[in-house]
Motif scaffolding. Structure first.
Motif, PDB file in Angstrom:
ATOM      1  N   LEU G  45       0.815  -1.220   0.000  1.00 29.36           N
ATOM      2  CA  LEU G  45       0.000   0.000   0.000  1.00 29.36           C
ATOM      3  C   LEU G  45       0.844   1.264   0.000  1.00 29.36           C
ATOM      4  O   LEU G  45       0.480   2.274  -0.571  1.00 29.36           O
ATOM      5  CB  LEU G  45      -0.892   0.014   1.238  1.00 29.36           C
ATOM      6  N   ILE G  46       1.995   1.192   0.702  1.00 25.76           N
ATOM      7  CA  ILE G  46       2.771   2.415   0.849  1.00 25.76           C
ATOM      8  C   ILE G  46       3.718   2.629  -0.314  1.00 25.76           C
ATOM      9  O   ILE G  46       4.547   3.530  -0.294  1.00 25.76           O
ATOM     10  CB  ILE G  46       3.569   2.388   2.164  1.00 25.76           C
ATOM     11  N   GLN G  47       3.575   1.801  -1.349  1.00 25.42           N
ATOM     12  CA  GLN G  47       4.544   1.862  -2.446  1.00 25.42           C
ATOM     13  C   GLN G  47       4.600   3.267  -3.081  1.00 25.42           C
ATOM     14  O   GLN G  47       5.662   3.831  -3.295  1.00 25.42           O
ATOM     15  CB  GLN G  47       4.167   0.837  -3.512  1.00 25.42           C
ATOM     16  N   TYR G  48       3.409   3.827  -3.359  1.00 26.91           N
ATOM     17  CA  TYR G  48       3.386   5.125  -4.056  1.00 26.91           C
ATOM     18  C   TYR G  48       4.088   6.184  -3.220  1.00 26.91           C
ATOM     19  O   TYR G  48       4.878   6.986  -3.716  1.00 26.91           O
ATOM     20  CB  TYR G  48       1.943   5.532  -4.329  1.00 26.91           C
ATOM     21  N   MET G  49       3.840   6.128  -1.903  1.00 30.40           N
ATOM     22  CA  MET G  49       4.416   7.129  -1.026  1.00 30.40           C
ATOM     23  C   MET G  49       5.920   6.964  -0.934  1.00 30.40           C
ATOM     24  O   MET G  49       6.677   7.943  -0.996  1.00 30.40           O
ATOM     25  CB  MET G  49       3.789   6.965   0.351  1.00 30.40           C
ATOM     26  N   LEU G  50       6.354   5.703  -0.835  1.00 34.99           N
ATOM     27  CA  LEU G  50       7.791   5.454  -0.788  1.00 34.99           C
ATOM     28  C   LEU G  50       8.446   5.938  -2.073  1.00 34.99           C
ATOM     29  O   LEU G  50       9.527   6.528  -2.061  1.00 34.99           O
ATOM     30  CB  LEU G  50       8.055   3.965  -0.615  1.00 34.99           C
TER      31      LEU G  50
END
Lengths: 86, 92, 223, 168, 231, 92, 290
Positions: G45-50
């Motif tokens: 889920l946090i891929q985009y933010m990372l």
């Protein structure tokens, strides 16, 4: 005594000038008819009794026709050089 | 008898309208206009004079003078363009 | 002032220039800041080097805008920015129409000096459009004037709606669309932005969208 | 069908025509409405020829300024020209009807030179153009200036290029 | 309101203008539609410029139909602006054709076109007087009208080819004068707004500035034309 | 509208998923094989599901751990945790 | 319009941070949903933010061919515009028309970002950005209709109107649809995403690396948040008007968006314009129908 109201004469002049200017096919004839149209305009202005306006506008129509003539002659010269006619 | 306050403005107004419509038709679809731009320019004088008449009937004399003198410049600009384009052979 | 208040917030300030009263609301303040920032940066920027690749031949190189041409186009960009400032702050319909046509002419100027016949062709067609635009813009304004007897937006905002004003609204919208080369008549713009000189081209895009946002406000005010 | 229209709109040559067509549609639709002029306007003017009729009857020599006579004497706060503007400002009507001595003489001799006399600085149009709607005038003139700049720049550019070509 | 004041500035728009209005709008719309339909049918690019003049005339009509002094003040500069736009667009068209020709790299044969003045009696005598009269009259009429009239006078003098070969530096000086006139005009404006007591001075500055500016700009055109042909 | 009241939730959720990601890569370094329910994530999910109704940010930390695990792992666990949280929320 | 007295810089800053983090998670969720529909596990889920954060610590390179202050400034302008939109919209509930302006600035920036590099690939993207500027149409039509209904475009007034008279979606369903189309165009992998199409590498962002790319992605995250917020509040404001409900509804809408993006093909540029226009016209027709 028959009296012609001269605004009517001016109206007739303008209509004749407009029709001639629009529907003749030779360019030089059209320019001449435009002179008639301009004269009619001056007649109407004279009926309004604005003398200075009549002077200036008669002047301007004259200038316009001169310009048109010169331009037409130049264009005809170019056409002649190219071997075309108007 | 033409009354200057009543009849005269109406005469010039209607005449101006007629000239405007006739002139517009003539510029748009008149004879030989499609072939020769110079003829179109000549025809354009008719609606311009019509507009001048209408301005006169509203008593906008200064505006009318401007229209007439600007018309002269209009001739000069367009005719110059015609000459240039004609020289290049790019008019048609 | 009710319409202005409901649209773009309370009026922050106004300049009394006789009949023409430019005013500032939060909305127009945001627009002014945006335009100022963009104009400053676009003016300071140097034109980019456009990478040229010819397919089927192994030719790779860069080309850029000539210095003299860049100077002229930068001048037009600044003028366009000034005109946009006027568009967003003016409080008078006729003044607005004039500013919009000034934007159109400066946009034309940005592309007038490009030596590329495709771009020039698009610029010429755009020039035709801005000439046509004088009819809807000034005609729309004149119909509003004839109907309501005023040109000031502050007065127009409190006057109740009139069915005839719809016509002038439609005319104003179509005029602004033409001057800004907006959809669906944006093909000239898409053609023109192929030219070199990113900062100047970007100004045109900015101007068309700013004019668009402003015309929305104005057609609401007119009701 | 719609796709075809959009594809044809993608060519710049078609854009002015499509645009003209759009305006034409709007104008034709607007013929449905019945147009009426709202008589309550700003900067009203008298009916045509009324002033010249008055001038002919020699009621008052100030009528010799027909058709642009709007009353008032300059620099006189008591007797200003009559101007109905949108917003009240303190100096309305000052500009209207300033006459140079030459124009005064012209006015006294004839009632047929009103336009010329009043297009000196001091007519009603100057009041509107230079005072109440000054920004408009600046703007119109700026448009003129920009358009001339574009034209002269294009011409100069071209002339210089031709000169260079000739030198080659 | 007493009848004398009523003839100077009436309270309402006169009845005759109210009667004109519906006719005016309908005629203007018809004219505009004719113009647009001609534009749609037209194929030649240069002819399009000419045809567009019809809707512009219709625009003048719509604006003037309001029948107040305000309407006249609105069309007056608009007329000049339409001309300026026309000029810019025409120049772009010519420039486009030149670029097109260059890109085609076709060797167009240069035909000899003699740009000599035309020998016509009326031109020799009438032109200088005409120009003089129009410039003087333009000087009397200030503002846009005066500029247009005087500009027309200068322009015709230059166009008819009496003078040949104005040097390049001359026209740069003319631009300088035009710029100075512009400044005078703006200063006059500001003066008018800041100190209305000096209205006469500022008005003269504004009126004279704009006439000099407009007339010179229009005159420059003719000079540029001479430049271009290198006569 | 004050959205920053949810800042702790979101930050803790992100931290949880980061930790979950790292941890699950530690546990499973092999290529993806199959899905099974594992005890530790299951426990964490259940704790998270309960905690979210008591002190929400902490619950988000634990749920984030499960949700943020390596792609393909922790799917059923997280669904279980969320369902548990919802059920508890409805009951309480 | 209500400007809370507690508007300190810190408060506003925290709001921005919250919104961008949350929208980053939403975009991650969106990607996850698409992957699940296509039977892939998908990224975390946090891929985009990372991904966004990664760019902030990467090296910044500026192409030699670029047009210099512009290259940097215009990326900042994009982010700045959306920060402004966020502050005016969700935080202060100010005039909606400012958000329209920010959208316009976004379009201009997209165009400028591509052009400023001088790269032909970025130029393709920016040309398409000009083309896709037509999607502003629903954005304009919808507020026009809303204005006709509520007689105000201040967001606070619109919400109050809906609390009294019920949600606007019941009165203007087609306008809501048109706005929804607009939201679709701002999500990644959408059918109208001609600007980001894979046929032109990364569109206008091809030549951007390092911090500038990070700023760009931050701006796009905020854009997604603001547009979703506008859609929900303007058309469902009767029900969804507290922060919690808005955030939950955003998650729901993201699911729907994921389904749509996963199941639709990419359309050709001119068709994209055409479809968006049809929806805008439908929205106008809405007025005539009701």
């Amino acid at each position: 005594m028959i009296m012609i109201e001269f605004p009517y004469a001016a109206v007739v002049l303008m209509i004749v000038g407009a029709l001639g200017g629009l529907f003749l096919t030779q360019a030089i004839d059209k320019i001449l008819m435009l002179a008639v149209l301009g004269d009619g305009l001056i007649g109407i202005i004279a009926a309004y009794q604005y003398l200075d306006v009549a002077m200036a506008s008669s002047f301007m129509t004259f200038v316009g026709i001169i310009i048109m003539m010169i331009g037409l002659i130049r264009i005809l010269e170019i056409k002649k050089a190219k071997g075309e006619t108007i | 008898m033409i009354s200057p306050t009543e009849t005269l403005p109406w005469i010039s107004f209607y005449l101006g309208c007629i000239l405007l419509i006739l002139g517009a038709l003539g510029v748009a679809f008149g004879p030989k206009t499609a072939k020769e731009p110079i003829i179109r320019i000549i025809n354009l004088t008719v609606p311009t004079i019509g507009i001048a008449l209408i301005l006169l009937s509203y008593n906008y004399t200064l505006a009318m003078l401007t229209v007439l003198s600007v018309n002269v410049m209009y001739y000069i600009i367009t005719i110059r363009a015609i000459i240039r384009l004609e020289e290049m052979g790019a008019l048609y | 002032m009710s319409d202005i208040l409901n649209l773009s917030g309370s009026i922050i300030g106004r300049i009394l220039l006789a009949d023409i009263v430019p005013y500032l609301t939060p909305f127009s303040l945001a627009l002014v800041i945006t335009i100022l920032v963009f104009t400053v940066f676009l003016t300071l920027s140097t034109p980019e080097f456009r990478a040229m690749i010819q397919f089927k031949k192994d030719v790779v190189g860069t080309s850029t805008v000539e210095k003299k041409e860049a100077r002229f186009r930068r001048f037009m960009t600044i003028l366009c920015g000034v005109a946009l400032l006027g568009v967003v702050t003016t409080g008078d319909l006729f003044n607005f129409a004039l500013f919009v046509s000034l934007v159109g002419v400066t946009n034309l100027g940005i592309f007038a000096g490009v030596k590329d016949s495709h771009v020039l062709n698009a610029a010429f067609q755009y020039g035709l459009v801005i000439m046509i635009c004088s009819l809807p813009l000034f005609g729309g304004v004149a119909i509003t004037l004839a109907r309501t007897g005023t040109l000031s937006m502050g007065v127009l905002a409190v006057i109740p709606a009139d069915p005839l004003v719809n016509i002038s609204r439609a005319l104003l919208i179509i005029g602004a669309i033409g001057e800004g080369a907006l959809a669906p008549f944006f093909a000239t713009k898409v053609e023109m932005i192929r030219a070199k000189g990113a900062p100047y081209i970007n100004m045109m895009h900015l101007s068309s969208l700013m004019v668009f946002t402003r015309i929305i406000e104005i057609i609401f005010i007119m009701g | 069908m719609i796709g075809r229209i959009f594809n044809s709109l993608a060519k710049p040559d078609k854009v002015p025509k499509a645009f003209a067509f759009a305006i034409m549609l709007v104008l034709l639709v607007s013929l449905v409405y019945s147009y009426q002029l709202n008589p309550e306007q700003l900067y009203t003017k008298p009916a045509p020829q009324v002033q010249i009729e008055m001038a002919q009857e020699n009621v008052d020599v100030s009528y010799n300024l027909a058709p642009y006579n709007r009353g008032g004497t300059p620099l006189d706060p008591e007797d200003r020209g009559i101007v109905k503007s949108q917003y009240e400002t303190g100096n309305l009507g000052w500009i209207t009807a300033y006459l140079t001595p030459f124009s005064q003489w012209l006015r006294n001799i004839s009632y047929r030179f009103g336009t010329t006399i009043l297009s000196h600085p001091g007519g009603i149009l100057d009041e509107i153009l230079y005072y109440t709607r000054g920004l408009d005038t600046i703007l119109e003139s700026t448009i003129l200036f920009v358009a001339f700049t574009i034209a002269s720049w294009v011409i100069l550019n071209r002339t210089e290029k031709e000169r260079k070509d000739r030198e080659k | 309101m007493d009848p004398v004041t009523e003839t100077i500035v009436p309270e309402l728009v006169p009845q005759i203008f109210l009667n004109f209005y519906p006719i005016a709008i309908v005629v203007a719309i018809i004219v505009a539609v004719i113009g647009f339909s001609a534009l749609i049918l037209e194929k030649n690019d240069f002819q399009k410029i000419l045809v567009i003049q019809i809707p512009i005339l219709a625009m003048y009509f719509i604006v003037s139909a309001v029948g107040t002094d305000l309407a006249e003040a609105l069309i007056l500069p608009g007329i000049v602006v339409a001309l300026a736009e026309l000029l810019a667009v025409t120049e772009i068209l010519i420039f486009r054709e030149i670029t097109k020709k260059e890109q085609k790299k076709e060797a167009l044969e240069e035909f000899d076109f003699d740009f000599k003045p035309i020998n016509m009696e009326v031109l020799k005598t009438a032109i200088p007087i005409t120009c003089l009269v129009s410039v003087i009259y333009g000087a009397i009429l200030t503002g846009f009208t005066g500029g247009a009239v005087a500009g027309a006078g200068i322009l015709i003098y230059l166009f008819t080819g009496k003078i040949s070969g104005i040097p390049h530096s001359f026209w740069e000086e003319m631009t300088g004068i035009s710029g100075v006139a512009w400044c005078i005009w703006i200063i006059g404006f500001l003066l008018l707004f800041i100190t209305p007591q000096l209205w006469l001075l500022s008005l003269f500055m504004a009126g004279a500035g704009i006439i000099v500016k407009v007339a010179l700009k229009l005159g420059l055109l003719g000079i540029l034309g001479r430049e271009e042909y290198n006569v | 509208m004050p959205y920053f009241q949810f800042l702790p939730h979101i930050v803790l959720f992100i931290i949880g998923s980061l930790v979950g990601l790292e941890a699950s890569y530690k546990w499973h370094s092999e290529p993806f094989v199959q899905r099974t329910i594992e005890p530790i994530p299951l426990a964490i999910a259940i704790i998270g599901g309960i905690l979210i109704n008591i002190y929400a940010p902490l619950g988000f930390l634990f749920l984030g751990f499960v949700l943020g695990m390596r792609p393909g792992y922790g799917f059923y666990e997280s669904i279980l945790g969320i369902v548990l949280a919802l059920v508890l929320w409805v009951i309480l | 319009m209500i400007y809370p007295a507690t508007n300190s810089m810190l408060y506003l800053f925290l709001e921005i941070i919250t919104a961008s983090l949350f929208a980053g998670l939403l975009l991650g969720l969106h990607r996850k949903v698409i992957a699940r529909i296509q039977r892939r596990p998908g990224p975390p889920l946090i891929q985009y933010m990372l991904h966004t954060l990664k760019f902030f610590i990467k090296e910044l390179t500026i192409p030699d061919t670029s047009s210099m202050p512009l290259y940097v400034a215009i990326a900042l302008a994009l982010a700045g515009a959306w920060v402004l939109a966020f502050l005016v919209g969700p935080v202060l509930l100010g005039p909606y028309i400012i958000i329209i302006m920010c959208y316009a600035v976004h379009k201009v920036s997209e165009h400028g970002i591509g052009l400023a590099t001088g790269s032909p690939y970025a130029k393709f993207g920016s040309s398409r950005a000009v083309l896709s500027a037509t999607s502003e149409m629903p954005l304009v039509v919808a507020p026009a209709l809303v204005f006709v209904r509520t007689n105000s475009l201040i967001l606070q007034d619109i919400i109050n109107y809906q609390i009294i008279n019920g949600s606007l979606v019941n009165q203007l369903p087609l306008a809501a649809l048109a706005t929804f189309i607009l939201v679709i165009t701002k999500t990644p992998f959408n059918p109208f995403g001609i600007v980001y199409g894979k046929d032109i590498i990364s569109g206008f962002k091809t030549e951007h690396f390092g911090v500038i790319r990070g700023v760009l992605m931050f701006g796009e995250t905020l854009a997604f948040f603001v547009l979703l917020w506008c859609f929900l509040v303007i058309f469902f404001g009767g029900v969804i008007n507290t922060p919690l409900t808005i955030l939950l509804a955003m998650i729901g809408v993201t699911f729907i968006l994921g389904f749509i993006c996963a199941l639709t093909p990419m359309v050709a540029p001119y068709h994209s314009v055409m479809i968006q226009w049809i929806f805008a016209l439908l929205a106008i027709a809405n007025v005539l129908l009701i």
